[in-house]
Design a protein around this motif. Structure first.
Motif, PDB file in Angstrom:
ATOM      1  N   SER A 158     -27.105  30.132  26.624  1.00  0.00           N
ATOM      2  CA  SER A 158     -28.192  31.048  26.289  1.00  0.00           C
ATOM      3  C   SER A 158     -29.428  30.673  27.113  1.00  0.00           C
ATOM      4  O   SER A 158     -29.522  29.561  27.654  1.00  0.00           O
ATOM      5  N   PRO A 159     -30.424  31.609  27.224  1.00  0.00           N
ATOM      6  CA  PRO A 159     -31.671  31.277  27.934  1.00  0.00           C
ATOM      7  C   PRO A 159     -32.367  30.042  27.372  1.00  0.00           C
ATOM      8  O   PRO A 159     -32.953  29.258  28.116  1.00  0.00           O
ATOM      9  N   GLN A 160     -32.287  29.873  26.037  1.00  0.00           N
ATOM     10  CA  GLN A 160     -32.925  28.694  25.443  1.00  0.00           C
ATOM     11  C   GLN A 160     -32.236  27.406  25.895  1.00  0.00           C
ATOM     12  O   GLN A 160     -32.887  26.404  26.182  1.00  0.00           O
ATOM     13  N   GLN A 161     -30.895  27.443  25.968  1.00  0.00           N
ATOM     14  CA  GLN A 161     -30.171  26.250  26.416  1.00  0.00           C
ATOM     15  C   GLN A 161     -30.473  25.945  27.891  1.00  0.00           C
ATOM     16  O   GLN A 161     -30.602  24.777  28.278  1.00  0.00           O
TER      17      GLN A 161
ATOM     18  N   ALA B 245     -33.279  26.651  29.339  1.00  0.00           N
ATOM     19  CA  ALA B 245     -34.632  26.085  29.343  1.00  0.00           C
ATOM     20  C   ALA B 245     -34.603  24.613  28.955  1.00  0.00           C
ATOM     21  O   ALA B 245     -35.345  23.793  29.520  1.00  0.00           O
ATOM     22  N   GLU B 246     -33.728  24.262  27.983  1.00  0.00           N
ATOM     23  CA  GLU B 246     -33.612  22.850  27.600  1.00  0.00           C
ATOM     24  C   GLU B 246     -33.044  22.022  28.763  1.00  0.00           C
ATOM     25  O   GLU B 246     -33.466  20.877  28.991  1.00  0.00           O
TER      26      GLU B 246
END
Length: 309
Positions: free
Chosen positions: A47-50, A52-53
């Protein structure tokens, strides 16, 4: 002398910092995003959040903060993690560096040997045409591209004469052609400077005096002329030793050797900026360190310089 050493060490540190900063800025300006290239593959399902992490993990956030963090990491021997493999950069360098050090060391020794033979043979020659032919050899050597020379050596010595195997063979056999490919262009400027320095020393007034005392031509060349001609050659040899790291990139690629050159090629293809930055800083450190050693040796080899300090 102490002041001279401190000054040269400070200049070397400043050059290293400038090389690190310039490399860091240029790598940040490269087009493309290595994080997206590697992790935005739909098959990975991130996902985009992953992503970003992951970007935070590899340190691609605020530029100034990351610059300071990366600089402090380099000062303490922490070069970060490879974006391509996820392993520490220092481990990848540790795996590749021994092969490059072995290749570069052997190539430098062979290059110095070739240069000394050419310069001494040209200086000792009594016939003008032979001397001119020997002095034209370095110009030929330096004009030959390394990748072309490597392919030519493989064609001649491996495929036609079958003297050196391309695949397999002992460690020494695997080094012969890469060492020659790297040593031949490097030997050219060393031979040119050494031959010119020998001619300049031969023109000094003390040489006819020594000859009038009965010294042989070979004794004058080896015992008196060569010792005085070595200082300019040492400077060029130091510069060429630093060039070996850059030359190994092409040579290791042509011969398929797993050294720093191959690592650099893989890092460029994958836009692995932490590895590229570490390789550039490593090459700059070798270049600066070698030239620092040469500068320190100058006053030791020439008492006139030591007295002037």
């Amino acid at each position: 002398m102490t002041r001279y050493l401190l000054s040269r060490t400070g200049q070397a540190a400043l050059v290293l910092w400038a090389a690190f900063t310039a490399s860091y800025v240029l790598l940040q300006l490269l087009p493309g995003d290595s994080i997206l290239i590697k992790f935005q593959n739909p098959e990975l399902g991130l996902s985009p959040q992953q992503i970003a992490e992951i970007r935070t993990y590899y340190g691609t956030g605020s530029p100034i903060f990351e610059y300071v963090q990366t600089l402090l990491g380099f000062l303490t021997g922490r070069f970060g993690y490879s974006i391509d493999t996820g392993t520490p950069v220092i481990e990848r360098l540790a795996e590749a560096l021994p092969e490059t050090v072995r290749l570069a060391s052997a190539a430098f020794l062979v290059a110095v040997l070739i240069a000394v033979v050419i310069a001494f043979a040209a200086s000792y020659s009594r016939t003008s045409w032979l001397r001119g032919a020997l002095l034209s050899v370095p110009s030929l050597f330096i004009s030959v591209p390394a990748f072309w020379l490597g392919i030519l050596l493989i064609q001649v010595f491996s495929f036609r004469l079958k003297l050196v195997p391309v695949i397999g063979g002992s460690d020494v056999q695997q080094l012969i052609l890469p060492v020659l490919t790297l040593a031949v262009p490097i030997s050219a400027p060393i031979a040119q400077v050494l031959a010119r320095s020998i001619d300049q020393v031969y023109a000094q007034p003390f040489v006819p005096v020594i000859a009038a005392k009965g010294a042989t031509r070979w004794w004058i060349l080896w015992r008196h002329v060569a010792r005085n001609a070595v200082l300019p050659t040492l400077t060029v040899a130091g510069l060429m030793l630093g060039e070996l790291i850059a030359g190994s990139v092409v040579t290791e690629t042509v011969f398929g050797r797993a050294g720093v050159g191959r690592l650099t090629e893989q890092a460029v293809n994958a836009q692995d900026t932490p590895v590229m930055l570490a390789v550039v800083v490593l090459a700059a450190a070798v270049f600066v360190l070698v030239n620092l050693v040469v500068d320190v040796l100058f006053p030791i080899l020439d008492p006139r310089l030591k007295a002037a300090l």
